[in-house]
Design a protein around this motif. Structure first.
Motif, PDB file in Angstrom:
ATOM      1  N   GLY A 188       0.817  -1.226   0.000  1.00 58.25           N
ATOM      2  CA  GLY A 188       0.000   0.000   0.000  1.00 58.25           C
ATOM      3  C   GLY A 188       0.837   1.255   0.000  1.00 58.25           C
ATOM      4  O   GLY A 188       0.300   2.357   0.195  1.00 58.25           O
ATOM      5  N   ILE A 189       2.159   1.130  -0.197  1.00 54.73           N
ATOM      6  CA  ILE A 189       3.058   2.288  -0.163  1.00 54.73           C
ATOM      7  C   ILE A 189       3.273   2.804  -1.579  1.00 54.73           C
ATOM      8  O   ILE A 189       3.704   2.061  -2.471  1.00 54.73           O
ATOM      9  N   VAL A 190       2.996   4.089  -1.770  1.00 56.96           N
ATOM     10  CA  VAL A 190       3.168   4.717  -3.081  1.00 56.96           C
ATOM     11  C   VAL A 190       4.440   5.549  -3.050  1.00 56.96           C
ATOM     12  O   VAL A 190       4.668   6.333  -2.116  1.00 56.96           O
ATOM     13  N   GLY A 191       5.283   5.384  -4.047  1.00 56.79           N
ATOM     14  CA  GLY A 191       6.550   6.095  -4.087  1.00 56.79           C
ATOM     15  C   GLY A 191       6.421   7.532  -4.532  1.00 56.79           C
ATOM     16  O   GLY A 191       5.409   7.948  -5.095  1.00 56.79           O
ATOM     17  N   THR A 192       7.481   8.318  -4.280  1.00 55.86           N
ATOM     18  CA  THR A 192       7.492   9.742  -4.657  1.00 55.86           C
ATOM     19  C   THR A 192       8.794  10.116  -5.370  1.00 55.86           C
ATOM     20  O   THR A 192       9.592  10.865  -4.812  1.00 55.86           O
ATOM     21  N   PRO A 193       9.096   9.689  -6.562  1.00 58.72           N
ATOM     22  CA  PRO A 193       8.284   8.794  -7.387  1.00 58.72           C
ATOM     23  C   PRO A 193       8.512   7.307  -7.093  1.00 58.72           C
ATOM     24  O   PRO A 193       7.707   6.474  -7.487  1.00 58.72           O
ATOM     25  N   THR A 194       9.660   6.960  -6.448  1.00 57.79           N
ATOM     26  CA  THR A 194       9.912   5.552  -6.150  1.00 57.79           C
ATOM     27  C   THR A 194       9.905   5.330  -4.644  1.00 57.79           C
ATOM     28  O   THR A 194      10.045   6.268  -3.855  1.00 57.79           O
ATOM     29  N   VAL A 195       9.746   4.083  -4.237  1.00 56.84           N
ATOM     30  CA  VAL A 195       9.738   3.724  -2.820  1.00 56.84           C
ATOM     31  C   VAL A 195      11.170   3.438  -2.377  1.00 56.84           C
ATOM     32  O   VAL A 195      11.806   2.512  -2.888  1.00 56.84           O
ATOM     33  N   ALA A 196      11.664   4.239  -1.431  1.00 58.21           N
ATOM     34  CA  ALA A 196      13.046   4.084  -0.972  1.00 58.21           C
ATOM     35  C   ALA A 196      13.246   2.722  -0.315  1.00 58.21           C
ATOM     36  O   ALA A 196      12.470   2.322   0.550  1.00 58.21           O
ATOM     37  N   GLY A 197      14.291   2.023  -0.753  1.00 58.86           N
ATOM     38  CA  GLY A 197      14.632   0.733  -0.158  1.00 58.86           C
ATOM     39  C   GLY A 197      13.870  -0.454  -0.696  1.00 58.86           C
ATOM     40  O   GLY A 197      14.229  -1.603  -0.425  1.00 58.86           O
ATOM     41  N   ALA A 198      12.823  -0.214  -1.474  1.00 56.38           N
ATOM     42  CA  ALA A 198      12.025  -1.313  -2.021  1.00 56.38           C
ATOM     43  C   ALA A 198      12.722  -1.908  -3.244  1.00 56.38           C
ATOM     44  O   ALA A 198      13.477  -1.222  -3.947  1.00 56.38           O
ATOM     45  N   ALA A 199      12.484  -3.183  -3.488  1.00 57.04           N
ATOM     46  CA  ALA A 199      13.106  -3.855  -4.624  1.00 57.04           C
ATOM     47  C   ALA A 199      12.282  -5.076  -5.016  1.00 57.04           C
ATOM     48  O   ALA A 199      11.512  -5.608  -4.208  1.00 57.04           O
ATOM     49  N   VAL A 200      12.461  -5.498  -6.255  1.00 60.42           N
ATOM     50  CA  VAL A 200      11.828  -6.720  -6.762  1.00 60.42           C
ATOM     51  C   VAL A 200      12.923  -7.562  -7.400  1.00 60.42           C
ATOM     52  O   VAL A 200      13.656  -7.088  -8.262  1.00 60.42           O
ATOM     53  N   GLN A 201      13.032  -8.804  -6.948  1.00 64.21           N
ATOM     54  CA  GLN A 201      14.033  -9.717  -7.504  1.00 64.21           C
ATOM     55  C   GLN A 201      13.367 -10.714  -8.438  1.00 64.21           C
ATOM     56  O   GLN A 201      12.222 -11.123  -8.214  1.00 64.21           O
ATOM     57  N   ALA A 202      14.096 -11.086  -9.497  1.00 65.26           N
ATOM     58  CA  ALA A 202      13.549 -12.002 -10.493  1.00 65.26           C
ATOM     59  C   ALA A 202      14.642 -12.878 -11.060  1.00 65.26           C
ATOM     60  O   ALA A 202      15.812 -12.491 -11.118  1.00 65.26           O
ATOM     61  N   GLU A 203      14.258 -14.079 -11.489  1.00 63.78           N
ATOM     62  CA  GLU A 203      15.184 -15.006 -12.132  1.00 63.78           C
ATOM     63  C   GLU A 203      15.012 -14.907 -13.643  1.00 63.78           C
ATOM     64  O   GLU A 203      13.879 -14.903 -14.151  1.00 63.78           O
ATOM     65  N   VAL A 204      16.124 -14.801 -14.352  1.00 65.74           N
ATOM     66  CA  VAL A 204      16.081 -14.737 -15.816  1.00 65.74           C
ATOM     67  C   VAL A 204      15.864 -16.148 -16.348  1.00 65.74           C
ATOM     68  O   VAL A 204      16.685 -17.040 -16.138  1.00 65.74           O
ATOM     69  N   ILE A 205      14.744 -16.339 -17.048  1.00 66.34           N
ATOM     70  CA  ILE A 205      14.435 -17.650 -17.622  1.00 66.34           C
ATOM     71  C   ILE A 205      15.121 -17.824 -18.970  1.00 66.34           C
ATOM     72  O   ILE A 205      15.752 -18.846 -19.247  1.00 66.34           O
ATOM     73  N   ASP A 206      15.010 -16.791 -19.829  1.00 68.22           N
ATOM     74  CA  ASP A 206      15.599 -16.900 -21.168  1.00 68.22           C
ATOM     75  C   ASP A 206      15.596 -15.537 -21.841  1.00 68.22           C
ATOM     76  O   ASP A 206      14.855 -14.625 -21.434  1.00 68.22           O
TER      77      ASP A 206
END
Length: 211
Positions: free
Chosen positions: A43-61
């Protein structure tokens, strides 16, 4: 929990386990990358981004998108038409983790677009044959007090003097020491083939250098 991340100029709403296609990233299959431009998490909206937030992902191809055909035809222009196909390069990802905070301390490789560092920039950064010698000459010219007024040479105006400076040539002594190979190389750089010998720059530079 969901998050809204930004990459490749687009925004994606994701949850853990989601599979999505994004603009090509500089990463290999199997690598884990981290997106740090998070516009919203939970529920946190960034200004413009959220400090400290991150999204991790695995590269499939690394994949290509569907082929797109561009067809252009001009009215009232005889035989003026063009067909061009394109397949966008994409990266297939699986979202593995969403972090509300602490993203800057994970040590996971940042997700950077493959176009962030172009091939042309890499080639330009590679040292070329003779570049060390030219760099030393340029540095020495700068230390000696800024060089000479190269416009004293026949046929050299402000624009041509600027090109010479960009090539690291700032003094009469440098020109006076040119070999045949140096002259041929400068002919190519200045796009005035044969002009150096025709105008007699080397002989003029020797006289000007001697005062």
């Amino acid at each position: 929990m969901f998050a809204v991340l930004k990459t490749g100029g687009k925004q994606y709403k994701v949850q853990s386990g989601d599979v999505l296609r994004v603009e090509k990233l500089a990463a290999d299959a199997g690598e884990t990358v981290q997106f740090n431009d998070i516009l919203m998490v939970g529920g946190i909206v960034g200004t413009p981004t959220v400090a400290g937030a991150a999204v991790q992902a695995e590269v499939i191809d690394q994949i290509k998108g569907d082929k797109v055909i561009h067809f252009v035809k001009r009215r009232r222009k005889h035989s003026s038409k063009r067909t061009k196909g394109h397949r966008q390069q994409l990266t297939l990802l699986r979202i593995t983790e969403i972090l509300e905070k602490g993203g800057e301390a994970t040590g996971v490789k940042a997700a950077l677009g493959a176009g962030s560092v172009s091939a042309a920039a890499v080639v330009a950064a590679e040292p070329k044959k003779g570049s060390a010698k030219k760099a030393v000459a340029k540095s020495a010219a700068k230390k000696s007090g800024g060089g000479n007024d190269l416009k004293q040479l026949s046929g050299v105006g402000p624009a041509l003097e600027k090109k010479l400076h960009e090539a690291g040539v700032t003094s009469f002594a440098q020109i006076a020491a040119w070999t045949d190979a140096d002259i041929a190389e400068m002919d190519e750089k200045l796009s005035f083939k044969g002009r150096i010998e025709r105008e007699g720059w080397v002989e003029q530079a020797k006289k000007l250098a001697d005062g």
